[in-house]
Design a protein around this motif. Structure first.
Motif, PDB file in Angstrom:
ATOM      1  N   ARG A 168      14.275  -5.479  12.681  1.00 29.41           N
ATOM      2  CA  ARG A 168      15.232  -5.218  11.872  1.00 29.41           C
ATOM      3  C   ARG A 168      15.462  -5.776  10.514  1.00 29.41           C
ATOM      4  O   ARG A 168      15.960  -5.200   9.669  1.00 29.41           O
ATOM      5  N   SER A 169      14.626  -6.671  10.314  1.00 28.72           N
ATOM      6  CA  SER A 169      14.601  -7.425   9.108  1.00 28.72           C
ATOM      7  C   SER A 169      13.691  -6.864   8.188  1.00 28.72           C
ATOM      8  O   SER A 169      13.506  -7.214   7.014  1.00 28.72           O
ATOM      9  N   GLY A 170      12.842  -5.842   8.760  1.00 32.47           N
ATOM     10  CA  GLY A 170      11.842  -5.127   8.004  1.00 32.47           C
ATOM     11  C   GLY A 170      10.650  -5.197   8.095  1.00 32.47           C
ATOM     12  O   GLY A 170      10.132  -5.557   9.308  1.00 32.47           O
ATOM     13  N   PHE A 171       9.383  -5.104   7.434  1.00 30.37           N
ATOM     14  CA  PHE A 171       7.899  -5.047   7.772  1.00 30.37           C
ATOM     15  C   PHE A 171       7.437  -5.925   6.630  1.00 30.37           C
ATOM     16  O   PHE A 171       7.748  -5.841   5.372  1.00 30.37           O
ATOM     17  N   TRP A 172       6.611  -6.792   7.230  1.00 27.17           N
ATOM     18  CA  TRP A 172       5.795  -7.739   6.281  1.00 27.17           C
ATOM     19  C   TRP A 172       4.484  -7.971   7.028  1.00 27.17           C
ATOM     20  O   TRP A 172       4.287  -7.769   8.311  1.00 27.17           O
ATOM     21  N   LEU A 173       3.517  -8.248   6.120  1.00 23.22           N
ATOM     22  CA  LEU A 173       2.259  -8.628   6.411  1.00 23.22           C
ATOM     23  C   LEU A 173       2.292 -10.116   6.911  1.00 23.22           C
ATOM     24  O   LEU A 173       2.745 -10.983   6.231  1.00 23.22           O
ATOM     25  N   THR A 174       1.410 -10.655   7.770  1.00 20.00           N
ATOM     26  CA  THR A 174       1.177 -12.006   8.352  1.00 20.00           C
ATOM     27  C   THR A 174       0.183 -12.509   7.240  1.00 20.00           C
ATOM     28  O   THR A 174      -0.340 -11.969   6.294  1.00 20.00           O
ATOM     29  N   GLU A 175       0.102 -13.603   7.355  1.00 19.99           N
ATOM     30  CA  GLU A 175      -0.839 -14.530   6.452  1.00 19.99           C
ATOM     31  C   GLU A 175      -2.285 -13.862   6.483  1.00 19.99           C
ATOM     32  O   GLU A 175      -2.788 -13.734   5.530  1.00 19.99           O
ATOM     33  N   LYS A 176      -2.769 -13.783   7.787  1.00 16.93           N
ATOM     34  CA  LYS A 176      -4.046 -13.096   8.193  1.00 16.93           C
ATOM     35  C   LYS A 176      -4.000 -11.723   7.735  1.00 16.93           C
ATOM     36  O   LYS A 176      -5.086 -11.057   7.114  1.00 16.93           O
ATOM     37  N   GLY A 177      -2.702 -11.030   7.920  1.00 14.12           N
ATOM     38  CA  GLY A 177      -2.718  -9.572   7.555  1.00 14.12           C
ATOM     39  C   GLY A 177      -2.738  -9.470   5.889  1.00 14.12           C
ATOM     40  O   GLY A 177      -3.768  -8.548   5.431  1.00 14.12           O
ATOM     41  N   ARG A 178      -2.343 -10.457   5.169  1.00 14.20           N
ATOM     42  CA  ARG A 178      -2.704 -10.222   3.845  1.00 14.20           C
ATOM     43  C   ARG A 178      -4.048 -10.468   3.174  1.00 14.20           C
ATOM     44  O   ARG A 178      -4.771  -9.925   2.711  1.00 14.20           O
ATOM     45  N   THR A 179      -4.682 -11.371   4.074  1.00 14.56           N
ATOM     46  CA  THR A 179      -6.202 -11.585   3.766  1.00 14.56           C
ATOM     47  C   THR A 179      -7.017 -10.316   4.137  1.00 14.56           C
ATOM     48  O   THR A 179      -7.745 -10.082   3.391  1.00 14.56           O
ATOM     49  N   VAL A 180      -6.672  -9.912   5.302  1.00 15.40           N
ATOM     50  CA  VAL A 180      -7.469  -8.657   5.764  1.00 15.40           C
ATOM     51  C   VAL A 180      -7.119  -7.550   4.671  1.00 15.40           C
ATOM     52  O   VAL A 180      -8.113  -6.751   4.293  1.00 15.40           O
ATOM     53  N   TYR A 181      -6.013  -7.359   4.252  1.00 18.73           N
ATOM     54  CA  TYR A 181      -5.602  -6.433   3.470  1.00 18.73           C
ATOM     55  C   TYR A 181      -6.360  -6.552   2.062  1.00 18.73           C
ATOM     56  O   TYR A 181      -7.030  -5.401   1.461  1.00 18.73           O
ATOM     57  N   ASP A 182      -6.366  -7.789   1.515  1.00 16.59           N
ATOM     58  CA  ASP A 182      -7.122  -7.744   0.320  1.00 16.59           C
ATOM     59  C   ASP A 182      -8.970  -7.564   0.379  1.00 16.59           C
ATOM     60  O   ASP A 182      -9.378  -7.015  -0.278  1.00 16.59           O
ATOM     61  N   ALA A 183      -9.197  -8.119   1.636  1.00 19.61           N
ATOM     62  CA  ALA A 183     -10.761  -7.669   1.784  1.00 19.61           C
ATOM     63  C   ALA A 183     -10.891  -6.074   2.137  1.00 19.61           C
ATOM     64  O   ALA A 183     -11.925  -5.875   1.711  1.00 19.61           O
ATOM     65  N   ALA A 184      -9.856  -5.333   2.940  1.00 20.82           N
ATOM     66  CA  ALA A 184     -10.071  -4.161   3.367  1.00 20.82           C
ATOM     67  C   ALA A 184     -10.167  -3.326   1.761  1.00 20.82           C
ATOM     68  O   ALA A 184     -10.860  -2.290   1.745  1.00 20.82           O
ATOM     69  N   ARG A 185      -9.250  -3.680   0.719  1.00 22.38           N
ATOM     70  CA  ARG A 185      -8.996  -3.023  -0.404  1.00 22.38           C
ATOM     71  C   ARG A 185     -10.402  -3.089  -1.110  1.00 22.38           C
ATOM     72  O   ARG A 185     -11.110  -2.021  -1.724  1.00 22.38           O
ATOM     73  N   ARG A 186     -11.220  -4.231  -1.084  1.00 25.80           N
ATOM     74  CA  ARG A 186     -12.168  -4.619  -1.995  1.00 25.80           C
ATOM     75  C   ARG A 186     -13.346  -3.795  -1.319  1.00 25.80           C
ATOM     76  O   ARG A 186     -14.407  -3.068  -1.697  1.00 25.80           O
ATOM     77  N   LEU A 187     -13.374  -3.712   0.331  1.00 29.02           N
ATOM     78  CA  LEU A 187     -14.243  -3.196   0.866  1.00 29.02           C
ATOM     79  C   LEU A 187     -14.298  -1.616   0.625  1.00 29.02           C
ATOM     80  O   LEU A 187     -15.520  -0.912   0.517  1.00 29.02           O
ATOM     81  N   LEU A 188     -13.385  -0.840   0.803  1.00 29.61           N
ATOM     82  CA  LEU A 188     -13.100   0.512   0.797  1.00 29.61           C
ATOM     83  C   LEU A 188     -13.556   0.989  -0.667  1.00 29.61           C
ATOM     84  O   LEU A 188     -14.013   1.954  -0.838  1.00 29.61           O
ATOM     85  N   ASP A 189     -12.954   0.393  -1.670  1.00 29.10           N
ATOM     86  CA  ASP A 189     -13.227   0.481  -3.209  1.00 29.10           C
ATOM     87  C   ASP A 189     -14.846   0.095  -3.368  1.00 29.10           C
ATOM     88  O   ASP A 189     -15.472   1.296  -4.160  1.00 29.10           O
ATOM     89  N   ALA A 190     -15.432  -0.565  -2.742  1.00 27.13           N
ATOM     90  CA  ALA A 190     -16.651  -0.628  -2.954  1.00 27.13           C
ATOM     91  C   ALA A 190     -17.515   0.279  -2.284  1.00 27.13           C
ATOM     92  O   ALA A 190     -18.584   1.050  -2.696  1.00 27.13           O
ATOM     93  N   VAL A 191     -16.949   0.831  -0.976  1.00 30.47           N
ATOM     94  CA  VAL A 191     -17.675   2.040  -0.282  1.00 30.47           C
ATOM     95  C   VAL A 191     -17.740   3.247  -1.142  1.00 30.47           C
ATOM     96  O   VAL A 191     -18.825   4.107  -1.412  1.00 30.47           O
ATOM     97  N   GLU A 192     -16.644   3.445  -1.791  1.00 25.77           N
ATOM     98  CA  GLU A 192     -16.192   4.652  -2.812  1.00 25.77           C
ATOM     99  C   GLU A 192     -17.351   4.497  -3.957  1.00 25.77           C
ATOM    100  O   GLU A 192     -17.865   5.477  -4.571  1.00 25.77           O
TER     101      GLU A 192
END
Length: 308
Positions: A58-82
């Motif tokens: 009810r209070s909304g959506f947010w990334l956990t601390e590990k989620g933020r770490t995975v998000y940053d790594a995933a961004r770098r990975l997906l950009d590197a693949v392209e």
């Protein structure tokens, strides 16, 4: 997740889209997936990683601390693949690699469209590119782009999806058609005809979000049929039992045969703006760049202004 597979890349793309959209519900349109599917695939990614990536309530959506770490790594990975895909295609002096392009159905016959001339130009280049052509609906083409399964798409897109870039290309004229055998087929084009049209069975295209009917001042309840492909729309109109919009170039042959007629063509017509769509923030391959150049060089009409 020591070795990243294609499945995991797809799950990471879904996660990044959810994070960018700010929640599961907001990401559904961008992913063209239902709520349960998004939730299931996010849970699958969390199981593979062994970590909770996000919280929602009810209070909304947010990334956990590990989620933020995975998000940053995933961004770098997906950009590197392209980036790798783009750079790998330049290793040969000639254009090479795979080029995956998406189109809408029923566009090949438009004499004002730059698609056929552009592919002719591209075919005349010295290249070893393997083309993969996909024909699908606007929402599915957008999903394939976001998933990294298309390099670019050409079509008319009624909405703007976060994470994609839309570049105007050309207009496609549409008119409102009636099939032979329909009671309005021989009706005179007077203003009274509009009132008669509103009483008939009308077709809307699902991806146009009812804008077809809005042009007639009608509500969602007025739609008697909903389609996602132009071929399906044409079949219903040709049956003589339904009325709907069709591209002028697509309907021309049936009009010449006396099987279709445009009703109130000066009033019930519009230009659908066709655009080139690519993933935002990702450098497209050299082959894709060349095809985009060929598309822009081949157009004979100025781009249409997107509807407000």
């Amino acid at each position: 997740m020591k070795n990243v597979s294609d499945v995991e890349l797809r799950l990471l793309r879904i996660f990044v889209t959810v994070a960018d959209a700010g929640g599961f519900a907001a990401a559904q349109a961008a992913l063209n997936l239902g709520a349960s599917t998004v939730s299931t695939q996010m849970a699958q990614l969390e199981r593979r990683l062994g970590a909770r990536l996000c919280e929602r309530g009810r209070s909304g959506f947010w990334l956990t601390e590990k989620g933020r770490t995975v998000y940053d790594a995933a961004r770098r990975l997906l950009d590197a693949v392209e980036a790798f895909r783009g750079e790998a295609s330049t290793l040969d002096a000639r254009l090479a690699g795979d080029l995956r392009v998406g189109f809408l159905d029923a566009t090949a016959g438009d004499p004002g469209a730059p698609v056929i001339p552009a592919l002719r130009r591209f075919g005349g280049r010295d290249h070893r590119v393997h083309l993969h052509l996909t024909v699908d609906t606007p929402p599915m083409l957008e999903k394939l782009l976001l998933d990294g399964r298309l390099d670019l798409a050409v079509g008319s897109f009624p909405r703007r999806v976060p994470g994609l870039t839309y570049t105007p290309l050309y207009p496609e004229r549409h008119r409102f058609y009636c099939g032979a055998g329909h009671r309005l087929f021989d009706a005179p084009d007077t203003l009274d005809l509009l009132a008669e049209i509103r009483r008939e069975r009308l077709i809307t295209r699902g991806y146009w979000n009812l804008s077809d009917l809005t042009r007639l001042g009608l509500s969602e309840a007025s739609a008697a049929a909903t389609v996602d492909a132009m071929e399906a729309q044409a079949i219903l109109v040709l049956s003589g039992g339904y009325l709907g919009f069709l591209p002028v170039h697509y309907a021309a042959g049936w009009v010449a045969e006396g099987r279709l007629r445009a009703l109130l063509p000066e009033i019930l017509q519009y230009d659908a703006p066709f655009e080139i769509v690519t993933r935002k923030g990702v450098t497209v391959s050299r082959a894709a760049q060349m095809l985009i150049q060929d598309l822009q060089a081949s157009r004979t009409h100025p781009p249409a202004t997107p509807p407000a």
